[in-house]
Design a protein around this motif. Structure first.
Motif, PDB file in Angstrom:
ATOM      1  N   GLU A 145      -0.338  -4.668   3.316  1.00 41.84           N
ATOM      2  CA  GLU A 145      -1.672  -4.660   3.237  1.00 41.84           C
ATOM      3  C   GLU A 145      -2.262  -5.086   4.241  1.00 41.84           C
ATOM      4  N   GLN A 192       0.965  -1.105  -0.055  1.00 46.10           N
ATOM      5  CA  GLN A 192      -0.090  -0.015  -0.080  1.00 46.10           C
ATOM      6  C   GLN A 192       0.792   1.301  -0.165  1.00 46.10           C
ATOM      7  N   HIS A 214      -5.265   7.388  -1.348  1.00 50.25           N
ATOM      8  CA  HIS A 214      -4.742   5.910  -1.204  1.00 50.25           C
ATOM      9  C   HIS A 214      -4.635   5.250  -2.378  1.00 50.25           C
ATOM     10  N   GLN A 216      -4.156   3.376   7.729  1.00 49.97           N
ATOM     11  CA  GLN A 216      -5.075   4.371   7.086  1.00 49.97           C
ATOM     12  C   GLN A 216      -5.871   5.031   8.343  1.00 49.97           C
ATOM     13  N   LYS A 264      -3.254  -2.374   6.714  1.00 48.52           N
ATOM     14  CA  LYS A 264      -4.250  -1.341   5.805  1.00 48.52           C
ATOM     15  C   LYS A 264      -5.070  -0.470   6.875  1.00 48.52           C
ATOM     16  N   SER A 322      -2.188   1.676  -4.228  1.00 51.63           N
ATOM     17  CA  SER A 322      -1.536   0.354  -4.034  1.00 51.63           C
ATOM     18  C   SER A 322      -0.554  -0.108  -4.988  1.00 51.63           C
TER      19      SER A 322
END
Length: 366
Positions: A331, A214, A356, A338, A334, A358
């Motif tokens: 990931e 990410q 955002h 976040q 995540k 990836s």
């Protein structure tokens, strides 16, 4: 392989007019290239994550013209004529004409749009020039065998290489946007097939820890950079620390080969963050010197370090040649990372904005 490999022998077809289109992503270098020689050739090898959401869409209109003595094109950004971009496209066309001899035979309208702010350190030139390069390769393939490419992922190796080769002549980092998720650009003794002429997909073993990595881009400054990357690269000539920096970058790439295989995220973080800081250190030690980081860039970095120490998270940062911060994380983290970005970092972004993203697979024909 030499540049001559990309000079076409002949075209057997003629097209009067039409359109081709491509969507190509930006990329974020993990080992940075800073300094070049010759015609857009890197002083050291680099490796990057190809992104997904940060991308450029380009629609290329072409029409045959009678006068084939000059280049003829217009550039539109988000539907508006953008004459400020046209000198760069002219320089690009002049560089690639030997490899695309049909360019002066057509008038072009280049319509482009970004999913992110251009000229602010998210490598908009990488996505933009790679998208244009793919469009031109599509057109050339039609002139060679009468067929437009319908897919680029999985295209013939020569088409992929030529798109990367051409993109490089527009923007060095654009060579790394054609494929994904990891792309190497620059000759490296431990990476078979690596080349200064074009980017190559990293084919070494990659641990599942690095799958679908990410990247949240924190938009600290959405304005145009004070110093362009082209100027910054040029300042590496006669730079007092350039030779050692080139060696260090190649050494760090050697280490990453083993890290990708082992899945050692802690070691990954050390190299990635060090590379980001070395990139900006070279700018600060140039003559003339310059600083592209902003106070909020440093505040974000310190808060990432604090969060990592307090939570044992595997979050880290990297930077391109600008003030914006790329927050990298697995990931598996995540949701937590976040939330940290929203609660602890967004306030340091211009208007609270971030993207955002990836890792992705590269250019797509659309």
């Amino acid at each position: 392989m030499t540049e001559a490999y990309f000079i076409p022998k002949s075209y057997s077809n003629s097209l009067e007019k039409g359109t081709v289109s491509c969507q190509s992503p930006s990329n974020i270098a993990l080992v940075k290239y800073w300094g070049k020689y010759g015609e857009q050739l890197p002083q050291n090898a680099s490796v990057s994550f190809t992104l997904s959401a940060c991308r450029t869409k380009t629609l290329l209109h072409f029409e045959k013209k009678e006068d084939a003595s000059t280049f003829n094109f217009e550039v539109y950004l988000d539907g508006k004529r953008e004459t400020g971009f046209e000198p760069k496209i002219l320089k690009f066309f002049e560089r690639v004409e030997n490899y695309l001899p049909f360019l002066k035979a057509y008038s072009f309208k280049i319509e482009t749009s970004n999913s992110f702010p251009h000229s602010s350190g998210i490598a908009s030139s990488a996505s933009g020039m790679s998208a244009l390069a793919v469009c031109l390769v599509q057109l050339e393939n039609a002139l060679i065998d009468g067929n437009l490419l319908t897919e680029f992922e999985g295209a013939e190796r020569k088409s992929l290489q030529k798109a990367s080769f051409l993109a490089r002549l527009g923007s060095g980092s654009a060579a790394r946007s054609i494929e994904g998720p990891l792309v190497v650009w620059g000759k490296h003794p431990k990476i078979e097939g690596s080349s200064n002429l074009f980017g190559t997909k990293f084919l070494g073993e990659v641990h599942k820890n690095f799958s679908n990595y990410q990247d949240t881009i924190l938009l600290v400054d959405k304005g145009e950079k004070q110093v362009s990357s082209t100027v910054g690269h040029d300042l590496m000539h006669n730079h007092p620390y350039a030779a050692e920096r080139f060696k260090e970058a190649n050494s760090n790439l050697s280490k990453l080969i083993d890290i990708f295989k082992s899945g050692d995220i802690s070691a990954f973080i050390k190299i990635v963050e060090s590379e980001a800081l070395q990139l900006h250190a070279m700018m600060m030690a140039s003559q003339p010197y310059f600083i592209l980081m902003k106070p909020n860039t440093l505040e974000i970095i310190n808060r990432i370090w604090q969060y990592r120490n307090e939570t044992n998270s595997n979050v880290c940062f990297t930077l391109d040649a600008g003030a914006n911060v790329h927050v990298l994380y697995p990931e598996a983290e995540k949701k937590q990372v976040q939330k940290f970005i929203v609660d602890g970092l967004a306030t340091f972004c211009k208007n609270g904005e971030y993207i955002h993203d990836s890792v992705g697979l590269g250019a797509k024909i659309i």
